[in-house]
Structure formats: structure tokens, C-alpha cells
Scaffold this motif. Structure first.
Motif, short mmCIF file in Angstrom:
data_model
loop_
_atom_site.label_atom_id
_atom_site.label_comp_id
_atom_site.label_asym_id
_atom_site.label_seq_id
_atom_site.Cartn_x
_atom_site.Cartn_y
_atom_site.Cartn_z
N ARG A 29 0.84 -1.21 0.00
CA ARG A 29 0.00 0.00 0.00
C ARG A 29 0.87 1.25 0.00
O ARG A 29 0.55 2.24 -0.67
N VAL A 30 1.96 1.23 0.75
CA VAL A 30 2.88 2.36 0.78
C VAL A 30 3.51 2.58 -0.59
O VAL A 30 3.61 3.70 -1.09
N GLU A 31 3.95 1.49 -1.22
CA GLU A 31 4.55 1.60 -2.55
C GLU A 31 3.57 2.16 -3.56
O GLU A 31 3.93 3.02 -4.39
N ASP A 32 2.34 1.69 -3.51
CA ASP A 32 1.33 2.16 -4.46
C ASP A 32 1.03 3.64 -4.26
O ASP A 32 0.90 4.39 -5.23
N THR A 33 0.94 4.08 -3.01
CA THR A 33 0.66 5.49 -2.73
C THR A 33 1.78 6.39 -3.23
O THR A 33 1.53 7.43 -3.86
N ILE A 34 3.03 6.00 -2.97
CA ILE A 34 4.17 6.81 -3.42
C ILE A 34 4.21 6.89 -4.94
O ILE A 34 4.43 7.97 -5.51
N PHE A 88 -5.71 11.94 1.46
CA PHE A 88 -4.85 13.00 0.93
C PHE A 88 -4.32 12.63 -0.46
O PHE A 88 -4.31 13.45 -1.37
N SER A 89 -3.84 11.39 -0.61
CA SER A 89 -3.26 10.98 -1.89
C SER A 89 -4.29 11.04 -3.01
O SER A 89 -3.97 11.44 -4.14
N ARG A 90 -5.53 10.66 -2.71
CA ARG A 90 -6.59 10.75 -3.73
C ARG A 90 -6.84 12.21 -4.13
O ARG A 90 -7.00 12.51 -5.32
N ASN A 91 -6.88 13.10 -3.12
CA ASN A 91 -7.10 14.51 -3.42
C ASN A 91 -5.92 15.10 -4.19
O ASN A 91 -6.11 15.91 -5.11
N PHE A 92 -4.71 14.71 -3.83
CA PHE A 92 -3.52 15.25 -4.49
C PHE A 92 -3.48 14.82 -5.95
O PHE A 92 -3.11 15.60 -6.84
N VAL A 93 -3.84 13.58 -6.22
CA VAL A 93 -3.80 13.05 -7.58
C VAL A 93 -4.90 13.66 -8.45
O VAL A 93 -4.69 13.94 -9.63
N SER A 94 -6.07 13.88 -7.88
CA SER A 94 -7.23 14.31 -8.67
C SER A 94 -7.41 15.82 -8.73
O SER A 94 -8.30 16.30 -9.43
N THR A 95 -6.60 16.60 -8.01
CA THR A 95 -6.74 18.05 -8.01
C THR A 95 -5.41 18.70 -8.41
O THR A 95 -4.41 18.02 -8.66
#
Length: 268
Positions: A29-34, A88-95
Motif C-alpha cells: 500500500r505504501v509503494e502504491d501510494t508513493i 490525501f493521496s486521492r485529493n492530491f492526484v485528482s486536483t
């Protein structure tokens, strides 16, 4: 992107991974998020390798190679922070969130305390008490386990401030639970010393480490799976050592725990 922006992006992604890893997230999960965070800013080549104690990240942009290594020294369990980093990662990727804004938000997540200590102590006691009931304990056993479990979490909070390894902290936890439970039992609070000790010790059992070891192994991260398995075994041995040594000392000194309780009843 300029070189400075890429460096800040690496800092942002490593910070997100560090928060997740040190709070009990699985390595995949950490690898995928990064990887998702880096690729969201048009970085084509992203290679990340995560172990329970470290994060390795390399990205390539316009023939330049950037690498970052982060050592993880301590691991605890805070699933709420993992959920917050996921959001946060979802918001960062989509905005169009800037990298500096992202670093500020992650810093707030990392430094935030989601629950007050009083609430943590209260529900630690409730958890330990209900484990005791699950093991067929009485209401008095529940109360004794409640007090022991709450006191255990308070003790662990103090131990975390000291430079003590996780093995020694679990040994101390096992000693404390056993000794404290025996004191409450001898004072008449509880009818089964075994249920009180077992229920309180459930707060130390490495359930998340065991679960993550299985999930990492299933995902193909065998190094992380083996590491977490060894971690769980060491914690279990530390708990057993603390409990076993304490009980042996008490039995050798008094012959039987019930003898202590009988003596206390005669005196008072």
C-alpha cells in the motif's frame, strides 16, 4: 518540472509513505501510494522499494535520475492516520494541489493527535475488559482487567519517551500486567487471575503485524512478509518472557498466588 520541484515531490511522497509505514500500513500500500503521487505530476519512471524499516525511491525525469532513501526507526499502530493519508493521496492526484500545500497537510497529519489520552486509556480498558469477558471472566475480572489495561497503555506511553527497543518494552509490559493483575487479585478484585492477565495482554498481541505479514506475503512482498513475521514472533516471545519470569518469581516466593490472597484476607 524544474529540479527543485522534483526534489520537493520526492520529499512529499516519502513523507506520505513514512506516515503510512510507521503507523502500521502494508508495504504494498505504501509503494502504491508513493508511485501514484509521483506519476500524478507527469513522472513516467517511478521505482519504489519499501521494507518495514525503510523506503527507497528513484524517479527519472528528462534524463535526470533522482533518488531518496528514508529510514523508519519506530513503528506503531494508528489506522486513522493511514486513512487520512489515503484520502490525501486521492485529493492530491485528482486536483491541482501544489506540492508545498501537500507537504503542509501531510505535516499536520503526521503531528496530529487524533484522540486524547483520556479517551485512549478509557477504551484500552474497555478492550481489555471485554477480552476478559470473552475468555469467560466474571464482572470482577472485567473490572480488574479494565484497570490493568488502562494502566498498561499509560505505562507504554511513558516508555516510548525512552530509548528502549520494542522487545524490552514488551517484556516490561508483560511484567507490569502480570504483577499488577496479581496485586488486584490478592486484594479481592477478580476471581480468575488467568482471565485478568490474558485479557489485559491482548493489547500487546501483535495482531496487525501478523495480518500485514500475511497480506504482504500474498502480494509477493516476501521480504516484508518475513520481516513482519519475525517481528510478531519476537513480540510474542517478549510478552511470554515478561509474564513467565514474573509468575515464576511470585510462585517461588509464595508457593501459590492463592496463598497471598488468603494471607491478605486474614490480615484485613
Amino acid at each position: 518540472m524544474e529540479r527543485s520541484e522534483i526534489k520537493n515531490l520526492l520529499i512529499l511522497s516519502i513523507l506520505a509513505g513514512k506516515i503510512m509505514l510507521k503507523n502500521g500500513a502494508e508495504t504494498y500500500r505504501v509503494e502504491d501510494t508513493i508511485a501514484r503521487i509521483c506519476k500524478s505530476r507527469n513522472i513516467d519512471f517511478v521505482e519504489t522499494f519499501v521494507t518495514p524499516t525503510g523506503i527507497f525511491l528513484s524517479v527519472e525525469h528528462e534524463d535526470d535520475l533522482f533518488s531518496y532513501i528514508k529510514r523508519i526507526n519506530s513503528i506503531s499502530i494508528d489506522l486513522h492516520k493511514i486513512e487520512m493519508v489515503n484520502d490525501f493521496s486521492r485529493n492530491f492526484v485528482s486536483t491541482d494541489m501544489t506540492i508545498s500545500e501537500g507537504i503542509k497537510k501531510l505535516t499536520m497529519i503526521d503531528q496530529g493527535i487524533p484522540y486524547k489520552n483520556k479517551i485512549r486509556y478509557l477504551f484500552a480498558g474497555v478492550a481489555g475488559g471485554f477480552f476478559t469477558l470473552m475468555f469467560d471472566g466474571s464482572l470482577l475480572d472485567f473490572l480488574a482487567s479494565f484497570i490493568t489495561s488502562s494502566s498498561l497503555i499509560f505505562l507504554l506511553d511513558q516508555i516510548k519517551k525512552l530509548p528502549i527497543s520494542f522487545f524490552l518494552s514488551n517484556v516490561i509490559g508483560g511484567i507490569f500486567v502480570t504483577f499488577f493483575a496479581v496485586i488486584l487479585y490478592t486484594l479481592g478484585l477478580g476471581s480468575n487471575i488467568n482471565n485478568i492477565i490474558i485479557g489485559s495482554l491482548m493489547l500487546l498481541v501483535p495482531g496487525v503485524a501478523i495480518t500485514n505479514a500475511i497480506r504482504d506475503s500474498i502480494s509477493g512482498d516476501f521480504l516484508s512478509g518475513i520481516s513482519r513475521t519475525v517481528e510478531a514472533i519476537i513480540i510474542a516471545l517478549a510478552i511470554a518472557l515478561g509474564v513467565g519470569v514474573t509468575l515464576r518469581i511470585i510462585v517461588n516466593a509464595f508457593g501459590n498466588i492463592d496463598n497471598i490472597r488468603s494471607a491478605v484476607n486474614v490480615l484485613f
